[in-house]
Design an enzyme around this catalytic site. Structure first.
Site, short mmCIF file in Angstrom:
data_model
loop_
_atom_site.label_atom_id
_atom_site.label_comp_id
_atom_site.label_asym_id
_atom_site.label_seq_id
_atom_site.Cartn_x
_atom_site.Cartn_y
_atom_site.Cartn_z
N GLY A 91 0.79 -1.23 0.00
CA GLY A 91 0.00 0.00 0.00
C GLY A 91 0.82 1.27 0.00
O GLY A 91 0.32 2.33 0.35
N GLY A 148 2.51 2.39 -2.78
CA GLY A 148 2.57 3.04 -4.08
C GLY A 148 3.41 2.36 -5.15
O GLY A 148 3.95 3.03 -6.03
N THR A 162 15.76 3.30 8.73
CA THR A 162 16.08 2.54 7.51
C THR A 162 16.05 1.02 7.74
O THR A 162 16.11 0.25 6.79
CB THR A 162 17.49 2.89 7.00
OG1 THR A 162 18.43 2.57 8.01
CG2 THR A 162 17.60 4.35 6.63
N PRO A 213 13.84 -1.38 8.60
CA PRO A 213 12.92 -2.30 7.91
C PRO A 213 13.31 -2.49 6.44
O PRO A 213 13.18 -3.59 5.90
CB PRO A 213 11.57 -1.60 8.04
CG PRO A 213 11.69 -0.70 9.22
CD PRO A 213 13.13 -0.26 9.23
N THR A 214 13.81 -1.45 5.79
CA THR A 214 14.21 -1.57 4.39
C THR A 214 15.43 -2.48 4.26
O THR A 214 15.50 -3.32 3.36
CB THR A 214 14.51 -0.17 3.79
OG1 THR A 214 13.33 0.60 3.92
CG2 THR A 214 14.90 -0.26 2.34
N GLN A 215 16.37 -2.32 5.19
CA GLN A 215 17.55 -3.22 5.16
C GLN A 215 17.11 -4.67 5.26
O GLN A 215 17.62 -5.55 4.55
CB GLN A 215 18.48 -2.89 6.33
CG GLN A 215 19.08 -1.50 6.29
CD GLN A 215 19.99 -1.26 7.49
OE1 GLN A 215 20.70 -2.16 7.93
NE2 GLN A 215 19.96 -0.05 8.03
N GLY A 225 -23.31 -0.94 -10.19
CA GLY A 225 -23.59 -1.74 -9.01
C GLY A 225 -24.35 -3.01 -9.37
O GLY A 225 -24.74 -3.20 -10.53
N CYS A 244 -24.03 2.82 -15.90
CA CYS A 244 -24.44 1.43 -15.96
C CYS A 244 -25.70 1.19 -15.11
O CYS A 244 -26.80 1.50 -15.56
CB CYS A 244 -23.28 0.52 -15.58
SG CYS A 244 -23.51 -1.15 -16.21
N GLY A 260 -26.68 2.92 -12.83
CA GLY A 260 -27.24 4.26 -12.69
C GLY A 260 -28.09 4.66 -13.88
O GLY A 260 -29.00 5.49 -13.77
N HIS A 277 -19.34 2.03 -19.15
CA HIS A 277 -18.59 2.72 -18.08
C HIS A 277 -17.63 3.71 -18.71
O HIS A 277 -16.48 3.35 -18.99
CB HIS A 277 -17.82 1.71 -17.24
CG HIS A 277 -18.69 0.82 -16.41
ND1 HIS A 277 -19.07 1.16 -15.14
CD2 HIS A 277 -19.27 -0.36 -16.68
CE1 HIS A 277 -19.85 0.20 -14.65
NE2 HIS A 277 -19.99 -0.73 -15.57
N GLU A 309 -15.98 5.92 -17.39
CA GLU A 309 -14.83 6.20 -16.52
C GLU A 309 -13.58 5.41 -16.91
O GLU A 309 -12.47 5.83 -16.63
CB GLU A 309 -15.20 5.95 -15.05
CG GLU A 309 -15.48 4.50 -14.66
CD GLU A 309 -16.94 4.08 -14.80
OE1 GLU A 309 -17.67 4.73 -15.60
OE2 GLU A 309 -17.36 3.10 -14.14
N1 GLN Z 1 -26.17 -4.96 -12.36
C1 GLN Z 1 -26.32 -4.38 -13.65
C2 GLN Z 1 -26.12 -5.38 -14.77
O1 GLN Z 1 -25.59 -6.43 -14.55
C3 GLN Z 1 -25.39 -3.20 -13.82
C4 GLN Z 1 -23.96 -3.59 -13.85
C5 GLN Z 1 -23.04 -2.44 -13.59
O2 GLN Z 1 -23.43 -1.41 -13.07
N2 GLN Z 1 -21.78 -2.61 -13.94
O3 GLN Z 1 -26.50 -5.13 -15.88
#
Ligand code: GLN
Length: 552
Positions: free
Chosen positions: A18, A20, A192, A194-196, A366, A393, A395, A524, A526
């Protein structure tokens, strides 16, 4: 066989996870790419899942979908965002995938009757995959991040494969250890040790780090660099100080200042083809961290149980980053609030109190029924109060359910994911998905990856993209039921994006004459938002949110 003269940089974690590794891997990729070398970034995940698609995002973070449709780790998203290009299936590997190939080959008598063992067979399959990835996209350098921390049982075979590659090609393989230097509060001094210890652990695998990226709260001073150098057997200028930063996007700029890119090229005996030009990146990083610009308040409404902000940020990483990129472009900073949709299921007064204060509302992807009614109420509120709304999606599917219930007055309208027996299944399971579900075949079977989407003239979506045909990544099993499309359209809902044959509804929106921004995507967006090329739909959504704030 390795490609002639191909170079490999392994990024390994010491001390703790965690800190980076993913950002170091992405930054190295960006710097070398900027210096003229085609790079591919590989994520190795030691878990036994064949891909990340079957894992709960609140456990493991977001499932990032590649263009091909492969469901991968969220680090792959960061890699794509830093490199500014798509990665391929070859760039991702899990222990599950590796073992699956070895076992399938064993079942097909592919090992000539030999006893099949971790060494050499599993190790060699790992090497085959690494070399396979190296031969794609004209890559010259592969940067390979091995998940987990040195000393874990699970990643030992991957480190062993890396050792063998180094033995075969001593001049072409480097190891970068990303370590952590704690400063215990009671001492006030950076340690230092832990790094060693982590380096010794790595040495016990027969591997010596060539570079140490020393993560810490404050910059690592000369004294500690010297200590690390002597005790870990790493040249002084190969100890790279990497203090905490405000934004991960500053990391490549800091590494360039510290000449990490040049040092890596020297160590690989590669000439610098050109100076890294990071001007555009720098401009973005400055905009992304500028606190002096006005703020936009956006609510993300979802079903979150006992998960803290930290977990949520991981589960929706690409959504958050996509918002940041568009905000930076518009010279704004965004304040995201997580709203538990379950809290919206009560009275309307509650909804006004919860949601009235935002300039924009997002319902992200979701699955399943929990918190659904609250999400639908949030969508209704956004529609009626003309608050910019962006549905991703699920949404989008719930935006259609809300419209059917409250505008078409189909009171029982629902998605069959939530209520199989609904009188009005406006969202229904896709035909090809029925069989997968009946056979309990969940892994890698959704409608996944990039599909083309045709955009209707005169719509919000078309105006945002400024194109007729786009390609976006999907991950779903349900879709808008075609039987309801005409009725919904007659009632004012616009399906502005469809599959090119017009069968699948990919974008739903309300006309700008009735709402400033009410739009949902079956895909999606994003996953394709990048720092230097923000996603047009996120940008349009935020633009509407900004003008709402101004009007207030
Ligand atoms: N649950 C919904 C589906 O399977 C939407 C999926 C999602 O939001 N990625 O179609």
């Amino acid at each position: 066989m390795a490609k002639e003269g191909h170079k490999y940089i392994f990024v390994l974690g010491g001390v703790m996870s965690g800190v980076g590794k993913g950002v170091v891997t992405s930054s190295i990729g960006l710097l070398l790419q900027q210096k003229g070398y085609p790079v591919n970034l590989v994520k190795v995940d030691p878990y036994l899942n064949v891909d990340a698609g079957t894992m709960n995002p609140t456990e493991h973070g977001e499932v990032f979908v590649l263009r091909s449709g492969m469901e991968t780790d969220q680090d792959m998203g960061n890699y794509e965002r830093f490199l500014g290009r798509d990665l391929t299936n070859e760039d991702y590997m899990t222990s599950g995938m590796v073992y699956q190939s070895v076992i399938a080959r064993e079942r097909a008598l592919g090992y000539d009757g030999k006893c099949v063992e971790a060494i050499p067979h599993v190790r060699d399959e790992i090497l085959r995959r690494i070399e396979d990835a190296a031969s794609y996209n004209g890559s010259k350098v592969s940067v390979i991040e091995i998940g987990g921390t040195i000393g874990d049982f699970q990643n030992a075979l991957f480190i062993e494969a890396a050792r063998v590659l180094k033995m075969k090609y001593p001049d072409d393989v480097l190891f970068v250890m990303v370590s952590y230097l704690p400063t215990p509060g009671t001492l006030g001094e950076m340690k230092t040790k832990p790094t060693q210890t982590a380096v010794r652990d790595l040495n016990s695998f027969g591997v010596q780090p060539d570079f140490i990226v020393a993560r810490s709260k404050e910059p690592v001073d000369e004294k500690r660099k010297e200590k690390l150098s002597i005790s870990c057997n790493v040249p002084h200028d190969h100890i790279i100080s990497a203090p905490d930063i405000k934004s991960i996007y500053e990391a490549p700029l800091n590494f360039e200042k510290d000449k990490l890119g040049d040092q890596l090229l020297d160590a690989l005996k590669l000439p610098e083809k050109r100076r890294a030009s990071l001007a555009a990146w720098k401009k973005f990083a400055l905009a992304a961290t500028n606190v002096k610009v006005p703020e936009i308040n956006v609510a993300i409404v979802g079903k979150y149980f006992d998960t803290g902000d930290f977990v949520l940020a991981d589960a929706y990483l690409s959504v958050i980053e996509a918002i940041k990129f568009s905000a930076a472009k518009l010279n704004r900073r965004v304040n995201i609030t997580w709203v538990n949709s379950k809290n919206l299921e009560g009275s309307n007064a509650k909804i006004v109190a919860e949601l009235g204060k935002y300039q924009g509302i997002i319902v992200p992807g979701g699955f399943g029924e929990s918190g659904i009614e609250g999400k639908i109420k949030a969508i209704q509120f956004a529609r009626e109060k003309k608050i910019p709304y962006f549905g991703l999606c699920y949404g989008m599917q719930l935006m259609v359910v809300e419209y059917a219930r409250n505008v078409l007055k189909l009171k029982d309208a629902n998605t069959t994911e939530v209520k199989k027996s609904t009188a009005d299944p406006v969202v229904d399971v896709m035909l090809e998905q029925k069989k997968h579900l009946a056979d309990n075949k969940y892994g890698g079977t959704m409608r996944l990856g990039a599909y083309p989407c045709y955009l209707k003239k005169g719509t919000l979506a078309r105006a945002a993209y400024k194109k007729e045909l786009v390609e976006e990544r999907h991950r779903h099993r349900y879709e808008i039921n075609s039987k309801y499309v005409k009725t919904l359209e007659d009632a004012g809902l616009v399906f502005s994006g469809t599959s090119p044959d017009g069968v699948l509804m990919e974008i739903a929106e309300l006309s700008r004459s009735v709402h400033p921004f009410m739009l949902g995507t079956q895909f999606h967006p994003e996953f394709q938002a990048r720092p230097l090329t923000p996603h047009p739909l996120f940008t349009e959504f935020l633009r509407s949110a900004i003008s709402r704030k101004r009007k207030k």
